[in-house]
Design an enzyme around this catalytic site. Structure first.
Site, PDB file in Angstrom:
ATOM      1  N   LYS A 211      42.113 -29.148  38.107  1.00 31.31           N
ATOM      2  CA  LYS A 211      41.209 -29.099  36.959  1.00 31.31           C
ATOM      3  C   LYS A 211      39.768 -28.920  37.436  1.00 31.31           C
ATOM      4  O   LYS A 211      39.039 -28.080  36.935  1.00 31.31           O
ATOM      5  CB  LYS A 211      41.351 -30.390  36.131  1.00 31.31           C
ATOM      6  CG  LYS A 211      40.422 -30.461  34.961  1.00 31.31           C
ATOM      7  CD  LYS A 211      40.625 -31.708  34.125  1.00 31.31           C
ATOM      8  CE  LYS A 211      39.479 -31.826  33.113  1.00 31.31           C
ATOM      9  NZ  LYS A 211      39.558 -33.022  32.290  1.00 31.31           N
ATOM     10  N   GLU A 217      42.249 -33.450  48.483  1.00 33.35           N
ATOM     11  CA  GLU A 217      43.592 -33.098  48.948  1.00 33.35           C
ATOM     12  C   GLU A 217      43.896 -31.628  48.670  1.00 33.35           C
ATOM     13  O   GLU A 217      44.366 -30.881  49.527  1.00 33.35           O
ATOM     14  CB  GLU A 217      44.656 -33.960  48.236  1.00 33.35           C
ATOM     15  CG  GLU A 217      44.633 -35.424  48.599  1.00 33.35           C
ATOM     16  CD  GLU A 217      43.694 -36.241  47.709  1.00 33.35           C
ATOM     17  OE1 GLU A 217      42.743 -35.657  47.135  1.00 33.35           O
ATOM     18  OE2 GLU A 217      43.904 -37.466  47.618  1.00 33.35           O
ATOM     19  N   GLY A 268      43.590 -34.470  33.094  1.00 32.62           N
ATOM     20  CA  GLY A 268      44.505 -34.007  34.137  1.00 32.62           C
ATOM     21  C   GLY A 268      45.953 -34.394  33.858  1.00 32.62           C
ATOM     22  O   GLY A 268      46.870 -33.573  33.974  1.00 32.62           O
ATOM     23  N   ARG A 269      46.171 -35.636  33.447  1.00 34.82           N
ATOM     24  CA  ARG A 269      47.549 -36.103  33.239  1.00 34.82           C
ATOM     25  C   ARG A 269      48.140 -35.598  31.937  1.00 34.82           C
ATOM     26  O   ARG A 269      49.287 -35.899  31.609  1.00 34.82           O
ATOM     27  CB  ARG A 269      47.597 -37.630  33.327  1.00 34.82           C
ATOM     28  CG  ARG A 269      46.602 -38.361  32.446  1.00 34.82           C
ATOM     29  CD  ARG A 269      46.463 -39.817  32.848  1.00 34.82           C
ATOM     30  NE  ARG A 269      45.417 -40.518  32.091  1.00 34.82           N
ATOM     31  CZ  ARG A 269      44.125 -40.519  32.408  1.00 34.82           C
ATOM     32  NH1 ARG A 269      43.701 -39.858  33.468  1.00 34.82           N
ATOM     33  NH2 ARG A 269      43.255 -41.191  31.696  1.00 34.82           N
ATOM     34  N   GLU A 354      47.249 -44.615  34.720  1.00 31.16           N
ATOM     35  CA  GLU A 354      45.899 -44.048  34.826  1.00 31.16           C
ATOM     36  C   GLU A 354      45.217 -44.078  33.453  1.00 31.16           C
ATOM     37  O   GLU A 354      43.990 -44.192  33.351  1.00 31.16           O
ATOM     38  CB  GLU A 354      45.945 -42.613  35.378  1.00 31.16           C
ATOM     39  CG  GLU A 354      44.594 -42.123  35.872  1.00 31.16           C
ATOM     40  CD  GLU A 354      44.669 -40.848  36.690  1.00 31.16           C
ATOM     41  OE1 GLU A 354      44.507 -40.899  37.927  1.00 31.16           O
ATOM     42  OE2 GLU A 354      44.902 -39.772  36.094  1.00 31.16           O
ATOM     43  N   HIS A 385      72.174 -49.439  42.204  1.00 35.34           N
ATOM     44  CA  HIS A 385      72.609 -49.871  43.535  1.00 35.34           C
ATOM     45  C   HIS A 385      71.433 -50.277  44.401  1.00 35.34           C
ATOM     46  O   HIS A 385      71.542 -50.331  45.625  1.00 35.34           O
ATOM     47  CB  HIS A 385      73.438 -48.756  44.182  1.00 35.34           C
ATOM     48  CG  HIS A 385      74.644 -48.425  43.363  1.00 35.34           C
ATOM     49  ND1 HIS A 385      75.842 -49.086  43.509  1.00 35.34           N
ATOM     50  CD2 HIS A 385      74.808 -47.562  42.335  1.00 35.34           C
ATOM     51  CE1 HIS A 385      76.707 -48.617  42.619  1.00 35.34           C
ATOM     52  NE2 HIS A 385      76.104 -47.690  41.889  1.00 35.34           N
ATOM     53  N   LYS A 497      37.632 -42.695  46.754  1.00 35.84           N
ATOM     54  CA  LYS A 497      37.250 -41.339  47.187  1.00 35.84           C
ATOM     55  C   LYS A 497      35.896 -41.368  47.893  1.00 35.84           C
ATOM     56  O   LYS A 497      35.704 -40.728  48.928  1.00 35.84           O
ATOM     57  CB  LYS A 497      37.136 -40.408  45.971  1.00 35.84           C
ATOM     58  CG  LYS A 497      38.442 -40.095  45.263  1.00 35.84           C
ATOM     59  CD  LYS A 497      38.178 -39.117  44.119  1.00 35.84           C
ATOM     60  CE  LYS A 497      39.403 -38.931  43.250  1.00 35.84           C
ATOM     61  NZ  LYS A 497      39.160 -38.101  42.065  1.00 35.84           N
TER      62      LYS A 497
END
Ligand code: F6P
Length: 528
Positions: A211, A217, A268-269, A354, A385, A497
């Site tokens: 965005k 990253e 963003g999400r 978030e 399990h 950050k």
């Protein structure tokens, strides 16, 4: 309109009284024994989804009080403000309009319904949305028909990774053959290197999804991908790189001229419906992507117009408040009984935590009550399990949200006998959590009365997945609105950050001046 925060409403106090009087001791088994109509009263259809809420620790009084809470908190007004384009993301002064990305140019249902009071005329924005959508879908079709491109590498993180990755996996049954989709998010070079290893530049398309086009990253991975491409003789960046971003200027300065934009009113999400959905559009094609948008739009219409008592996102969001603030339950486990939905828990973690992992209200006042639960899980039956032991017999009660799909994936993946066993297990787990087993003592005893919600899709399709995701977006909106938090900012990710920017040069220089003892000690160890 100024909304009341939940703890300042009469309903909040009434809910506390109700919890103390009856909620704390509520027993699901007795509730079913008392009321033959419980399943019908606490289940409902919503677009593409049937939801059974009857195995939750609620009765009709709880539901009535929760609905009163919603009313007193101005939930419907807040929802309408979002759909009207008001700047409800107040800390960033932005509208929140991911719903617009899935809205048809002419929405049939709106002709019959009273228009929401207009805050802004969204028509020009909707035209821009559709122009970009058409360009992106045309590009997706071009890539699909280009036999020379065999591998598509999406480089992005957070909302620019989790949504598209989850959806591409979920809809693998509908994906075109001959295109492999890869997702690289981690700054750990091991991930990108591992993906690039077997690839050839001439057959690879990189989608740089960000965005902001500034995320460390993604930018680091994008630069490394470009270096890899050029070092192996790749020349045509316009053909082999595309950017999906609101920051087209930054993508251009990076050297990418093929760009698909979106807007700052998409978080963003919440961006899977925008250009960030390009990997999905390449996988399932333009018609599939349109069906995906239509499924989400149907859920938007349900959220906007269904009465609160039969409004599924509202009921789920209120249930979240009931568990978090009155029962004091700190987490919710999500259990999709579908291998295709294996990234569903990871996707929901960002969406919910978030959005609602906040400790102050919209006005910045510290909150005297809990907000976002921890959301976690694995696909079933795998979770059974691993950690279901704790769900059945641990000291903490964890509500579970099952997702089941009635029809198996098409042949050849529909192996004989598998799907019935999968469905038997999801039913059995929900039943076991509720029923428990008290005839045996000690280690063999299950307390039961452990709540769960059951979301049922007829089939996992682009439309039903779209609806399922939009349902979750809106339930997060509901609990966030009740808590009075801003669900659409994420300041909590910033501090780390900033500190990483300070630490990185110290890893090279060894300078530990001003660092705390632990960070200094670890940094020295890491330098070897
Ligand atoms: O750091 C968190 C975050 O801002 C998320 O909200 C977002 O989805 C992710 O980073 C990626 O951001 P971008 O798409 O701008 O690269």
């Amino acid at each position: 309109m100024k909304r009341l925060r939940c703890d300042q409403t009469p309903a909040w106090a009434a809910l506390q009284g109700h919890f103390d009087a009856r909620g704390r001791a509520f027993d699901l088994r007795q509730a079913f024994a008392r009321d033959a109509g419980r399943f019908d009263d606490f289940s409902q259809d919503a677009p593409h989804i049937f939801a059974d809420l009857s195995k939750n620790l609620i009765d009709t009084d709880t539901q009535t009080l929760l609905l009163a809470l919603a009313q007193q908190c101005g939930l419907a007004q807040h929802r309408d403000a979002m759909f009207a384009g008001a700047p409800i993301n107040r800390t960033e002064q932005r509208a929140v309009m991911h719903f617009l990305l899935r809205k048809p140019l002419v929405a049939q249902e709106e002709q019959a319904q009273p228009a929401i009071e207009k805050v802004a005329d969204l028509t020009p924005e909707l035209a821009r949305v559709h122009a970009t959508l058409e360009a992106m879908l045309a590009y997706a079709e071009l890539v699909r028909s280009d036999a020379a491109i065999t591998d598509i590498v999406n480089i992005g993180i957070g909302g620019s990774d989790l949504g598209p990755q989850m959806a591409v996996l979920a809809l693998a049954e509908f994906a075109t053959a001959g295109k492999r989709l890869h997702f690289v998010s981690n700054i750990d070079g091991d991930e990108l290197a591992g993906v690039l290893g077997p690839l050839q530049p001439g057959k690879t398309l990189f989608l740089i999804a960000s965005k902001t086009f500034t995320t460390l990253e993604t930018m680091t991975n994008a630069h490394s991908a470009k270096r890899w491409f050029e070092a192996r003789g790749g020349v045509d960046i316009a053909r082999h790189f595309a950017a999906l971003t609101t920051n087209v200027a930054a993508a251009n300065s990076f050297g990418i001229t093929t760009t698909f934009g979106f807007w700052d009113w998409v978080g963003g999400r919440y961006s899977l419906w925008s250009a960030i959905g390009l990997p999905l559009a390449i996988a399932i094609g333009a018609d599939g992507f349109r069906a995906f948008l239509a499924g989400a739009h149907a859920m938007d219409a349900h959220f906007r117009t269904a009465e609160l008592a039969r409004n599924l996102p509202v009921r789920l969001g209120l249930l979240d408040v009931w568990y978090r603030n009155f029962h004091g339950l700190a987490s919710r486990s999500v259990a999709p009984y579908s291998s295709a939905l294996r990234r569903w828990p990871a996707y929901l973690q960002q969406l919910e935590m978030e959005s609602n992992g906040k400790r102050v209200d919209e006005d910045g006042r510290p909150l005297p009550f809990e907000t976002s639960p921890v959301v976690w899980g694995e696909p079933g039956t795998n979770g059974q399990h691993a950690y279901f032991q704790m769900l059945h017999q641990g000291t903490s009660v964890v509500p579970v949200e099952f997702v089941a799909v009635r029809q198996a994936a098409r042949s050849p993946n529909d192996l004989p006998g598998h799907h019935a066993k999968l469905l038997a297990n999801v039913l059995a787990q929900a039943q076991a959590l509720m029923r428990g087993k008290e005839d045996a003592g000690g280690h063999q005893a299950f307390p039961g009365n452990r709540p769960s919600t059951f979301l049922l899709l007829d089939k996992l399709t682009p439309a039903s997945l779209g609806a399922l995701i939009a349902l979750q977006e809106h339930r997060v909106f509901v609990s966030g609105a009740i808590w009075g938090v801003n669900s659409f900012d994420q300041w909590g990710v910033e501090l780390g950050k900033v500190l990483a920017r300070d630490i990185e040069p110290r890893l090279h220089s060894g300078d530990v001046a001003g660092l705390d003892g632990s960070t200094a000690g670890l940094l020295q160890r890491l330098r070897g």
